[in-house]
Design a protein around this motif. Structure first.
Motif, PDB file in Angstrom:
ATOM      1  N   ILE A 158       0.823  -1.200   0.000  1.00  0.00           N
ATOM      2  CA  ILE A 158       0.000   0.000   0.000  1.00  0.00           C
ATOM      3  C   ILE A 158       0.865   1.261   0.000  1.00  0.00           C
ATOM      4  N   THR A 159       1.912   1.233   0.792  1.00  0.00           N
ATOM      5  CA  THR A 159       2.819   2.391   0.872  1.00  0.00           C
ATOM      6  C   THR A 159       4.180   1.966   0.339  1.00  0.00           C
ATOM      7  N   PRO A 160       4.465   2.269  -0.918  1.00  0.00           N
ATOM      8  CA  PRO A 160       5.757   1.861  -1.503  1.00  0.00           C
ATOM      9  C   PRO A 160       6.932   2.399  -0.682  1.00  0.00           C
TER      10      PRO A 160
END
Length: 345
Positions: A158-160
């Protein structure tokens, strides 16, 4: 001489009936009146018969009970006891089959079942679980509540840039109700919602279950349609999907407006306490949003899944089970395991 004897004999024969006729008749005893005084009775009266004794009357009911037959006598006061309060009968739980193949679609009256089913996918690693409770109001009507209490995944999905796997508390809740029209068909409706950001959907299903024999049953359509009413349609299966949909709102990425789950299952009751089951189906996401299921070769909007497992009931009120399968046959990493724990009270 002979003439004299004959004459005497003749006279005797003629005179004997006259003597019998002339004998005085016996007098009947006259009724004796009760004596006024036992001492004044004469000897002849005593020889004629004894005096008739007076008939004694039976004792009255009051004499037998020991009370006086006097209406003016004081009566004892009777104290009436206050009526005891009625105690409400406890609801009686009806027998619920231990055999999975013989269980009805909805719970029996006054029975509560609490279930958890932790599951995970292998690659990428996804874990999620929800607690679901349902209660049988009648044999045909049941209500339920669901809470997705958490999930775990690699934050990089979801959060690279973040490669750690972390646990995330769930924010999805829901209420539902099911009504059995027939013993093989029910209708079900639920309202899943997500807390922050707020999302709401309508979930509809038509659970089917056919009891072919005592050992075999087939069914399906028990999780049919989930329609988004606001922002996105929350999932009760995987918390990762909810977190991804919430992130899509921030990035202005379109979420699927609805999902359709067409599945069927079969149950084989091997023993009274042990059953094997299998399920196959198609999960389709409408619109351009596509699937939110990550995987090595995910097919996007449609996912064909297959699962199998067993359910063991060591006690009448407890089920323990395990299953394996693919959430998406086109994504090899979607292979995983799922446990089942059901407790009935």
């Amino acid at each position: 001489m002979a003439l004299r004897r004959s004459l005497v004999l003749a006279l005797a024969l003629v005179g004997s009936p006259l003597v019998v006729v002339a004998a005085p008749a016996k007098k009947k005893a006259a009724p004796v009146a009760p004596a006024k005084d036992a001492g004044s009775a004469s000897g002849s009266d005593a020889n004629a018969g004894s005096a008739v004794e007076p008939i004694e009357e039976p004792p009255s009911a009051t004499e037998m009970s020991g009370t006086e037959d006097n209406p003016d006598a004081p009566h004892a006061l009777t104290i009436e006891e206050a009526p005891k309060p009625k105690v409400a009968a406890k609801p009686v739980k009806k027998t619920y089959p231990v055999e999975l193949a013989q269980r009805p679609i909805t719970l029996t009256q006054n029975l509560t079942e609490i279930s958890i089913s932790p599951h995970f996918d292998v690659s990428p690693f996804l874990f999620s679980d929800a607690i679901h409770a349902r209660y049988g109001i009648t044999d045909q009507l049941q209500v339920g509540v669901t809470y997705v209490y958490g999930g775990a995944w690699n934050r990089d999905l979801i959060t690279p840039g973040s490669s750690s796997v972390g646990f995330h508390s769930g924010k999805a809740f829901g209420v539902d109700a099911a009504y059995s029209i027939f013993n093989w068909l029910a209708v079900q409706a639920g309202v899943p919602f997500y807390v922050s950001p707020f999302a709401l959907s309508l979930q509809l299903a038509a659970p089917l279950k056919f009891h072919i024999t005592d050992k075999f049953a087939i069914g399906g359509l028990d999780d049919l349609l989930n329609i988004s009413l606001h922002n996105f349609a929350p999932s009760f299966y995987m918390e990762f999907e909810n977190a991804l949909a919430a992130n899509n709102l921030n990035s202005q990425t379109q979420n699927p407006p609805a999902s359709l789950d067409l599945s069927i299952y079969g149950i084989y009751q091997y023993q009274r306490q042990l059953a094997f089951f299998g399920r196959v189906g198609l999960l389709d996401y409408f619109g351009n949003g596509g699937s939110s299921e990550p995987g090595e070769t995910s097919s996007g909007a449609s996912q064909f899944f297959i699962k199998a497992g067993f359910l063991y009931s060591p006690m009448d009120y407890l089920d323990l089970g395990l299953g394996i399968g693919f959430d998406d046959l086109s994504a090899s990493g979607s292979f995983g395991m799922q446990a089942f724990v059901n407790v009935r009270i």
